[in-house]
Design a protein around this motif. Structure first.
Motif, PDB file in Angstrom:
ATOM      1  N   VAL A   1      -1.409   7.399  -2.387  1.00 15.01           N
ATOM      2  CA  VAL A   1      -1.810   6.287  -1.521  1.00 15.01           C
ATOM      3  C   VAL A   1      -3.313   6.348  -1.235  1.00 15.01           C
ATOM      4  O   VAL A   1      -3.970   5.309  -1.111  1.00 15.01           O
ATOM      5  CB  VAL A   1      -1.003   6.310  -0.198  1.00 15.01           C
TER       6      VAL A   1
ATOM      7  N   ARG B   1      -6.009   3.977  -2.492  1.00 11.70           N
ATOM      8  CA  ARG B   1      -5.923   2.617  -1.958  1.00 11.70           C
ATOM      9  C   ARG B   1      -6.590   2.513  -0.588  1.00 11.70           C
ATOM     10  O   ARG B   1      -6.913   1.430  -0.134  1.00 11.70           O
ATOM     11  CB  ARG B   1      -4.458   2.200  -1.835  1.00 11.70           C
TER      12      ARG B   1
ATOM     13  N   VAL C   1       3.082   8.830   5.183  1.00 15.53           N
ATOM     14  CA  VAL C   1       1.700   8.817   4.701  1.00 15.53           C
ATOM     15  C   VAL C   1       0.805   9.555   5.697  1.00 15.53           C
ATOM     16  O   VAL C   1      -0.044  10.362   5.306  1.00 15.53           O
ATOM     17  CB  VAL C   1       1.194   7.377   4.466  1.00 15.53           C
TER      18      VAL C   1
ATOM     19  N   THR D   1       8.992   3.171  -1.614  1.00 19.76           N
ATOM     20  CA  THR D   1       8.165   2.717  -0.504  1.00 19.76           C
ATOM     21  C   THR D   1       8.260   3.753   0.607  1.00 19.76           C
ATOM     22  O   THR D   1       9.339   4.053   1.104  1.00 19.76           O
ATOM     23  CB  THR D   1       8.618   1.338   0.006  1.00 19.76           C
TER      24      THR D   1
ATOM     25  N   SER E   1       5.071   4.648   7.093  1.00 19.00           N
ATOM     26  CA  SER E   1       3.715   4.950   7.574  1.00 19.00           C
ATOM     27  C   SER E   1       3.642   6.379   8.088  1.00 19.00           C
ATOM     28  O   SER E   1       2.625   7.052   7.932  1.00 19.00           O
ATOM     29  CB  SER E   1       3.310   3.966   8.671  1.00 19.00           C
TER      30      SER E   1
ATOM     31  N   TYR F   1       0.827  11.068  -0.190  1.00 18.28           N
ATOM     32  CA  TYR F   1      -0.498  10.711   0.333  1.00 18.28           C
ATOM     33  C   TYR F   1      -1.540  10.690  -0.792  1.00 18.28           C
ATOM     34  O   TYR F   1      -2.397   9.813  -0.840  1.00 18.28           O
ATOM     35  CB  TYR F   1      -0.938  11.684   1.432  1.00 18.28           C
TER      36      TYR F   1
ATOM     37  N   THR G   1       0.831  -1.202   0.000  1.00 19.03           N
ATOM     38  CA  THR G   1       0.000   0.000   0.000  1.00 19.03           C
ATOM     39  C   THR G   1       0.863   1.249   0.000  1.00 19.03           C
ATOM     40  O   THR G   1       0.519   2.249  -0.617  1.00 19.03           O
ATOM     41  CB  THR G   1      -0.941   0.007   1.224  1.00 19.03           C
ATOM     42  N   ARG G   2       2.006   1.167   0.676  1.00 18.35           N
ATOM     43  CA  ARG G   2       2.902   2.327   0.789  1.00 18.35           C
ATOM     44  C   ARG G   2       3.885   2.457  -0.376  1.00 18.35           C
ATOM     45  O   ARG G   2       4.654   3.396  -0.430  1.00 18.35           O
ATOM     46  CB  ARG G   2       3.687   2.244   2.098  1.00 18.35           C
ATOM     47  N   THR G   3       3.848   1.532  -1.317  1.00 20.15           N
ATOM     48  CA  THR G   3       4.751   1.591  -2.466  1.00 20.15           C
ATOM     49  C   THR G   3       4.026   2.243  -3.634  1.00 20.15           C
ATOM     50  O   THR G   3       2.972   1.772  -4.072  1.00 20.15           O
ATOM     51  CB  THR G   3       5.240   0.181  -2.846  1.00 20.15           C
ATOM     52  N   ILE G   4       4.595   3.343  -4.126  1.00 18.18           N
ATOM     53  CA  ILE G   4       3.953   4.151  -5.165  1.00 18.18           C
ATOM     54  C   ILE G   4       4.948   4.460  -6.282  1.00 18.18           C
ATOM     55  O   ILE G   4       6.160   4.342  -6.100  1.00 18.18           O
ATOM     56  CB  ILE G   4       3.402   5.471  -4.571  1.00 18.18           C
TER      57      ILE G   4
END
Length: 161
Positions: free
Chosen positions: A147, A150, A52, A46, A49, A144, A33-36
């Motif tokens: 992310v 997602r 984000v 990545t 947390s 953010y 989820t944190r990899t964009i």
């Protein structure tokens, strides 16, 4: 009197604990989820947390007036959804492209300079609310935004009046 003072102090400490924002309160997200997308070349990054969470807080503070849940109040045809970001010129569907936009905003077709109309960190004279954002803050807000879809399926959806 002493008992009332003690109860007031306990209530105050409890209230401070409730509104405390720290790394311990960061969104707990898995690595995927944190990899964009980082750039147009397809590289990935990545995020932590904490990044984000910080980006979410800054987005809420500075962007939700016009972009609540990734929608765009001033132009319902263009949202912050990934599909719309990918169709922008240049595409804004990666981290560095969004950072560039937050520093130097342009119209959706890339033709017009919007630095006097869209909040950005390059014009603190016009947008003082963004004056104190650091480079890391801008990076976190942009991260953010990538992310968020997602985390919330409604992100970037249509505004119904």
């Amino acid at each position: 009197m002493v008992k009332r003072l003690i109860l007031t102090a306990i209530a105050f400490v409890f209230l401070l604990w409730q509104v405390n924002i720290s790394p311990a309160n960061a969104l707990e997200l898995d690595e995927s989820t944190r990899t964009i997308p980082l750039n147009d070349a397809g590289e990935q990054v990545t995020l932590s947390s904490e990044q984000v969470t910080q980006g979410q807080q800054l987005f809420i503070q500075n962007c939700t007036k016009c972009h609540l849940q990734g929608k765009t109040k001033t132009n319902n045809n263009v949202s912050l959804g990934l599909k719309d970001l990918a169709k922008a010129e240049p595409p804004r569907d990666n981290l560095l492209a969004l950072v560039d936009y937050l520093e130097n905003p342009t119209s959706y077709d890339g033709v017009d300079d919007l630095s006097e109309f869209h909040p950005n960190v390059s014009r603190p004279d016009i947008f003082p609310e963004l004056r104190n954002l650091t480079e890391d803050d801008v990076y976190d807000v942009a991260a953010y935004m990538l992310v968020a879809p997602r985390l919330d399926e409604r992100w970037g959806g249509t505004i119904y009046f």
